[in-house]
Design a protein around this motif. Structure first.
Motif, PDB file in Angstrom:
ATOM      1  N   GLU A 136       8.204   5.437  -9.748  1.00  0.00           N
ATOM      2  CA  GLU A 136       6.974   5.112  -8.787  1.00  0.00           C
ATOM      3  C   GLU A 136       7.817   4.406  -7.481  1.00  0.00           C
ATOM      4  O   GLU A 136       7.106   4.222  -6.346  1.00  0.00           O
ATOM      5  N   ALA A 178       1.487   7.764  -0.301  1.00  0.00           N
ATOM      6  CA  ALA A 178       2.520   7.480   0.697  1.00  0.00           C
ATOM      7  C   ALA A 178       2.529   8.573   1.853  1.00  0.00           C
ATOM      8  O   ALA A 178       3.321   8.273   2.833  1.00  0.00           O
ATOM      9  N   GLY A 184       5.539   0.654   0.368  1.00  0.00           N
ATOM     10  CA  GLY A 184       5.062   1.338  -1.004  1.00  0.00           C
ATOM     11  C   GLY A 184       3.786   0.657  -1.378  1.00  0.00           C
ATOM     12  O   GLY A 184       2.964   0.635  -0.805  1.00  0.00           O
ATOM     13  N   GLY A 185       3.987   0.315  -2.653  1.00  0.00           N
ATOM     14  CA  GLY A 185       2.697  -0.164  -3.531  1.00  0.00           C
ATOM     15  C   GLY A 185       2.070  -1.399  -2.836  1.00  0.00           C
ATOM     16  O   GLY A 185       0.817  -1.499  -2.743  1.00  0.00           O
ATOM     17  N   HIS A 241      -5.937   3.838  -5.221  1.00  0.00           N
ATOM     18  CA  HIS A 241      -6.264   5.197  -4.845  1.00  0.00           C
ATOM     19  C   HIS A 241      -7.766   5.283  -5.123  1.00  0.00           C
ATOM     20  O   HIS A 241      -8.214   5.887  -3.937  1.00  0.00           O
ATOM     21  N   LEU A 294       0.291   8.397  -6.041  1.00  0.00           N
ATOM     22  CA  LEU A 294       1.212   7.646  -5.040  1.00  0.00           C
ATOM     23  C   LEU A 294       1.631   8.692  -3.978  1.00  0.00           C
ATOM     24  O   LEU A 294       2.088   8.280  -2.904  1.00  0.00           O
ATOM     25  N   MET A 338      -1.912  -0.261  -8.139  1.00  0.00           N
ATOM     26  CA  MET A 338      -1.702   1.023  -7.251  1.00  0.00           C
ATOM     27  C   MET A 338      -2.817   2.225  -7.480  1.00  0.00           C
ATOM     28  O   MET A 338      -3.131   2.805  -6.589  1.00  0.00           O
ATOM     29  N   SER A 358      -6.304   9.517 -10.798  1.00  0.00           N
ATOM     30  CA  SER A 358      -5.872   8.084 -10.817  1.00  0.00           C
ATOM     31  C   SER A 358      -6.629   7.255 -11.579  1.00  0.00           C
ATOM     32  O   SER A 358      -6.201   6.164 -12.197  1.00  0.00           O
ATOM     33  N   PHE A 405      -0.043   0.137  -0.011  1.00  0.00           N
ATOM     34  CA  PHE A 405      -1.219   1.037  -0.301  1.00  0.00           C
ATOM     35  C   PHE A 405      -2.287  -0.191  -0.676  1.00  0.00           C
ATOM     36  O   PHE A 405      -3.390  -0.005  -0.423  1.00  0.00           O
ATOM     37  N   TYR A 415       1.335  -0.791 -11.629  1.00  0.00           N
ATOM     38  CA  TYR A 415       0.764   0.418 -11.991  1.00  0.00           C
ATOM     39  C   TYR A 415      -0.821   0.447 -11.838  1.00  0.00           C
ATOM     40  O   TYR A 415      -1.558   1.367 -11.328  1.00  0.00           O
TER      41      TYR A 415
END
Length: 489
Positions: free
Chosen positions: A241, A91, A99-100, A400, A87, A396, A423, A103, A393
């Motif tokens: 997170e 970020a 945030g998430g 990545h 993250l 996210m 990740s 992404f 989680y």
């Protein structure tokens, strides 16, 4: 530019030389930039979590025993560490309040962004509601002002602390830092006192279930107990997170966010180690496996309060306040970002003259209070929050992985140590933790899925056709789509 797969809209532009309606729309939905530095962000990361050190985690002893919970906490610590590093990279690429959601929007499209943002919202709306109940229990047990746990205490929590948030983000984060510092100092005082009475044979004193596969004194519930303890191992880290949600209010977010997140995670790993070991070794796993105040009980082997146990008891209230306060912040920012982009009703992202998303604070606060007052079941609401968290989680971490593979040339001011291996570990462990929630509280998991189903119906039937292309997260994703189109051309 809009995503070709999902219709998006924004207010039309005005005539040449004049401000655009898009600019006016975003101006009414802007946060106070530059309010948070590295110290406040590190404090925010610890504040999200610190109440979990005072209670909750010990229930994992009843599912896995000392060994099972210890292994679960190590694995969940690994999951959060890997997730935080992933993250931090995301970020630094997209430092916005989404945030998430932001992404996942870039990596997984509008559906992925909504799924992730909704899961985060479930976590950050339900968790404060649950913690307000725990605050009420603490106020009653401490005999503060002669109050009893109930809706007046819950209402006071939401009114007072949302009021501080409405005052301004800088003031809110400074308040959070002070309360968090008190809670952390008390944890260190507890550890010193508890280790003075540490007994090794107290760790594995839970009776062994003979019918459990792989059962032993260290794993009294067998190997399956390790898995069942996953959600409780998460309590030492749940919420950290959320630091990227403060990105738009951070000075130099691409540089500061990764450092603050790593520092917060380091503090939390240390606190988890000393709290877990000291509490179980001082009193025994069997004695604290189901109590509401494990640290206090660990310091009172004969039931008589001591000076240190009283200090820890009051500090437990400070820890709950810190987590409640910071989770209110996180929920408001996630709701703000989803609303600003049109995934949720747009009026929810309006900000005040002090640049606080007042409806993003008031609406979840009202919902949280209603749930707390109506149910009084903090444990069930926290289990629902954990279920939502594990979904976010996994998504996210997947974001990545997808961005690393699909856009290797994307400018990344910070790069995750270990790259996709890091990740990948977070993704696998998040999926395992998601399944583990069904082992602990199947009803909570089903409730979360029901909320998800309602939210998805709203998105499918209404809001996906009314997204705001000018929102930062949407523009970022649209830019990627345009670049991909040029490459294909």
């Amino acid at each position: 530019m809009a995503d070709r797969t999902e219709p998006q809209s924004a207010p039309p532009r005005t005539g040449p030389g004049g401000p655009s309606a898009e600019d006016a729309y975003l101006e009414r939905r802007s946060l106070r930039r530059g309010s948070a530095g590295p110290l406040l962000l590190t404090g925010l990361g610890v504040a999200y979590v610190v109440s979990g050190d005072f209670s909750g985690w010990n229930n994992g002893l009843a599912h896995g025993g000392f060994g099972g919970l210890a292994i679960a906490a190590v694995l969940m610590g690994l999951m959060y560490t890997c997730l935080v590093f992933a993250l931090a990279e995301l970020a630094s690429v997209l430092p916005t309040a989404g945030g998430g959601y932001g992404f996942a929007r870039r990596a997984l499209g509008t559906w992925g962004g909504f799924l992730t943002g909704t899961a985060i919202l479930i976590e950050y709306v339900l968790a404060p509601a649950a913690i307000s109940i725990f605050i009420g229990d603490y106020v009653e047990s401490l005999g503060l002002f002669g109050l009893h746990s109930g809706w007046p205490v819950h209402l006071a929590c939401f009114v007072v602390f949302i009021g501080i948030h409405l005052w301004g983000v800088g003031e809110a984060l400074r308040f959070s830092l002070v309360v968090t510092a008190v809670a952390v100092a008390a944890l260190l005082v507890f550890a010193v006192a508890a280790f003075s009475g540490f007994q090794m044979d107290a760790l594995d004193d839970i009776p062994v279930r003979a019918d459990a596969f792989g059962a032993s004194s260290w794993l009294p519930f067998g190997l399956l107990g390790i898995w069942a303890a996953f959600p409780f191992g998460m309590w030492f880290f749940l919420g950290v997170e959320g630091v990227p949600l403060a990105a738009e209010e951070t000075r130099d977010p691409a540089r500061v966010l990764p450092r603050a997140m790593a520092a917060a995670m380091g503090v939390l790993l240390l606190l988890a180690l000393i709290t877990f070991t000291a509490a179980t070794g001082a009193r025994g796993s069997a004695a604290i496996q189901s109590v509401g105040d494990p640290l206090v009980q660990a310091l009172q082997p004969h039931g008589e309060p001591t000076v240190v146990s009283r200090i820890v008891n009051y500090a437990g209230l400070a820890g709950l306040v810190a987590s409640f306060f910071s989770l209110i912040f996180a929920g408001s920012r996630q709701l703000f970002a989803l609303s600003r982009a049109g995934y949720l009703p747009r009026f929810l992202s309006l900000t005040s003259r002090r640049k606080a998303p007042y409806l993003g604070l008031l609406v979840p606060g009202a919902l949280g209070f209603a749930l707390a007052a109506a149910t009084g079941d903090g444990a069930r609401m926290l289990n629902v929050a954990v279920f939502g968290a594990t979904i976010s989680y996994a998504l996210m971490a997947l974001s990545h992985l997808v961005l690393r593979r699909r856009e290797p040339g994307l400018h990344r001011p910070y790069r995750t140590p270990g790259g996709t291996l890091t990740s990948s570990v977070a993704f696998v462990l998040a999926c395992a933790a998601l399944v583990a929630t069904f082992l602990v509280d199947k009803d909570a998991a089903l409730i979360a899925l029901g909320v998800y189903a309602v939210a998805l119906a709203y998105f499918a039937c209404y809001s996906r056709h009314r997204l705001v292309a000018a929102a930062p997260e949407e523009e970022f994703a649209a830019l990627a789509a345009a670049e991909a189109e040029l490459d294909r051309g």
